[in-house]
Design a protein around this motif. Structure first.
Motif, mmCIF file in Angstrom:
data_model
loop_
_atom_site.group_PDB
_atom_site.id
_atom_site.type_symbol
_atom_site.label_atom_id
_atom_site.label_comp_id
_atom_site.label_asym_id
_atom_site.label_seq_id
_atom_site.Cartn_x
_atom_site.Cartn_y
_atom_site.Cartn_z
ATOM 1 N N HIS A 1 2.771 6.061 -9.449
ATOM 2 C CA HIS A 1 2.577 4.912 -8.652
ATOM 3 C C HIS A 1 3.166 3.781 -9.887
ATOM 4 O O HIS A 1 3.816 2.901 -9.408
ATOM 5 C CB HIS A 1 1.035 4.646 -8.638
ATOM 6 N N TYR A 2 2.902 4.039 -11.166
ATOM 7 C CA TYR A 2 3.376 2.817 -11.960
ATOM 8 C C TYR A 2 5.120 2.809 -11.965
ATOM 9 O O TYR A 2 5.604 1.827 -12.061
ATOM 10 C CB TYR A 2 2.824 3.296 -13.474
ATOM 11 N N LEU A 3 5.615 4.095 -11.869
ATOM 12 C CA LEU A 3 6.910 4.097 -12.002
ATOM 13 C C LEU A 3 7.470 3.404 -10.747
ATOM 14 O O LEU A 3 8.645 2.895 -11.035
ATOM 15 C CB LEU A 3 7.307 5.555 -12.155
ATOM 16 N N MET A 4 6.763 3.959 -9.761
ATOM 17 C CA MET A 4 7.388 3.136 -8.408
ATOM 18 C C MET A 4 7.339 1.962 -8.101
ATOM 19 O O MET A 4 8.225 1.234 -7.453
ATOM 20 C CB MET A 4 6.937 4.235 -7.324
ATOM 21 N N TYR B 1 11.524 5.286 -19.448
ATOM 22 C CA TYR B 1 11.695 6.150 -18.255
ATOM 23 C C TYR B 1 11.863 5.155 -17.046
ATOM 24 O O TYR B 1 11.471 3.969 -16.965
ATOM 25 C CB TYR B 1 10.540 7.185 -17.893
ATOM 26 N N ALA B 2 12.561 5.694 -16.148
ATOM 27 C CA ALA B 2 12.690 4.929 -14.796
ATOM 28 C C ALA B 2 12.827 6.002 -13.661
ATOM 29 O O ALA B 2 13.590 7.182 -13.873
ATOM 30 C CB ALA B 2 14.100 4.229 -15.015
ATOM 31 N N ILE B 3 12.492 5.136 -12.557
ATOM 32 C CA ILE B 3 12.688 6.186 -11.286
ATOM 33 C C ILE B 3 13.581 5.286 -10.356
ATOM 34 O O ILE B 3 13.100 4.169 -10.364
ATOM 35 C CB ILE B 3 11.292 6.419 -10.738
ATOM 36 N N ARG B 4 14.738 6.100 -10.147
ATOM 37 C CA ARG B 4 15.922 5.311 -9.427
ATOM 38 C C ARG B 4 16.707 6.115 -8.981
ATOM 39 O O ARG B 4 16.716 7.669 -9.371
ATOM 40 C CB ARG B 4 16.562 4.575 -10.419
ATOM 41 N N THR C 1 0.792 -1.207 0.035
ATOM 42 C CA THR C 1 -0.161 0.045 -0.068
ATOM 43 C C THR C 1 0.740 1.264 -0.077
ATOM 44 O O THR C 1 0.325 2.308 0.072
ATOM 45 C CB THR C 1 -0.690 0.090 1.207
ATOM 46 N N SER C 2 2.086 1.042 -0.068
ATOM 47 C CA SER C 2 3.190 2.201 0.054
ATOM 48 C C SER C 2 4.258 1.712 -0.659
ATOM 49 O O SER C 2 4.525 0.559 -1.010
ATOM 50 C CB SER C 2 3.354 2.816 1.482
ATOM 51 N N TYR C 3 5.075 2.725 -1.435
ATOM 52 C CA TYR C 3 6.121 2.317 -2.080
ATOM 53 C C TYR C 3 7.243 3.770 -1.897
ATOM 54 O O TYR C 3 6.920 4.939 -1.541
ATOM 55 C CB TYR C 3 6.060 2.512 -3.675
ATOM 56 N N THR C 4 8.628 3.382 -1.685
ATOM 57 C CA THR C 4 9.337 4.402 -1.463
ATOM 58 C C THR C 4 10.667 4.092 -2.322
ATOM 59 O O THR C 4 11.182 3.171 -2.436
ATOM 60 C CB THR C 4 9.895 4.297 0.202
ATOM 61 N N LEU D 1 11.571 9.844 -1.581
ATOM 62 C CA LEU D 1 10.231 9.926 -2.215
ATOM 63 C C LEU D 1 9.325 8.462 -1.654
ATOM 64 O O LEU D 1 9.798 7.522 -1.774
ATOM 65 C CB LEU D 1 10.336 9.889 -3.764
ATOM 66 N N SER D 2 8.174 9.094 -1.414
ATOM 67 C CA SER D 2 7.192 8.025 -1.097
ATOM 68 C C SER D 2 6.034 8.278 -1.485
ATOM 69 O O SER D 2 5.407 9.470 -1.625
ATOM 70 C CB SER D 2 7.038 7.734 0.438
ATOM 71 N N ILE D 3 5.033 6.961 -1.885
ATOM 72 C CA ILE D 3 3.564 7.214 -2.020
ATOM 73 C C ILE D 3 2.850 6.353 -1.147
ATOM 74 O O ILE D 3 3.393 5.195 -0.927
ATOM 75 C CB ILE D 3 3.163 7.158 -3.624
#
Length: 225
Positions: free
Chosen positions: A160-163, A219-222, A126-129, A133-135
């Motif tokens: 959300h999709y990227l994370m 694209y990437a989130i990192r 239910t969460s990503y970090t 950065l967190s959602i």
């Protein structure tokens, strides 16, 4: 995630569809049972919401038919009927949960999330970090360095999709299919535009950028070394 909704009441249908889209779902809909059966028997969804009293085919008949065809989509039944026997009938033909009208949208959304988690046999995060950065999917909010980021529903879905795919490169086609719910059109720049806006909100003012463009790939989130 993709959800299907069928209800012959236009106001209720739009209330559900608009609410689910704001929650980040991709939503298809129908206003009669015949169309609902046709769509559910040929397309894949993470969950479906079906009203019982619909023209052409009632909701129970739709459920019975798609279950006979081997469709395992989790189904939340909507009905104005309060009787226990009506609920039992809905569950017996293959419904997975039952919600009586009128209902609060928050309850419908929570029940859908529960159905999807149960059908997958897992408890989705239910969460990503990533770095600072967190959602939080339950609160529907994003923060960086402890500060809340104001995101539009589509921007939140994109983040959300990227994370969810952190440290992996996702192509524009993958983003279009998973965030917008349709096939990639090489003539559109919607992905580039939304990534640019998201980058302004997520990376602006921070020394370490998190959203990266991999030229010719996606694209990437990192956090880059």
């Amino acid at each position: 995630m993709r959800v299907f909704v069928a209800d012959d009441d236009e106001k209720i249908l739009q209330f559900i569809v608009n609410g689910l889209k704001q929650e980040g779902y991709m939503v298809d809909s129908a206003r009669d049972g015949d169309e609902a059966w046709s769509i559910l028997s040929t397309r894949t969804y993470d969950a479906a919401v079906l009203d019982i009293m619909m023209p052409k085919l009632d909701g129970l008949t739709v459920i019975q038919r798609i279950r006979d065809e081997g469709v395992k989509t989790p189904i939340l039944i909507l009905s104005a009927k309060h009787e226990v026997d009506d609920r039992v009938s809905g569950l017996k033909v293959g419904g997975d949960d039952y919600l009586v009208k009128p209902f609060a949208f928050s309850e419908l959304a929570a029940r859908l999330q529960s159905l999807i988690r149960r059908s997958r046999g897992t408890s989705d995060p239910t969460s990503y970090t990533v770095g600072d950065l967190s959602i939080d999917l339950l609160k529907h909010e994003a923060r960086r360095g402890g500060k809340r980021i104001d995101l539009q529903p589509r921007e939140f879905s994109l983040l959300h999709y990227l994370m969810r795919n952190a440290n992996r490169v996702v192509s524009k086609t993958m983003i279009m299919e998973n965030v917008w719910g349709y096939n990639f059109d090489p003539q559109t720049n919607v992905v580039e535009s939304r990534i640019s806006r998201l980058r302004e909100k997520v990376d602006a003012g921070f020394d370490v950028p998190l959203i990266h463009t991999v030229r010719g790939v996606g694209y990437a989130i990192r956090i880059e070394e």
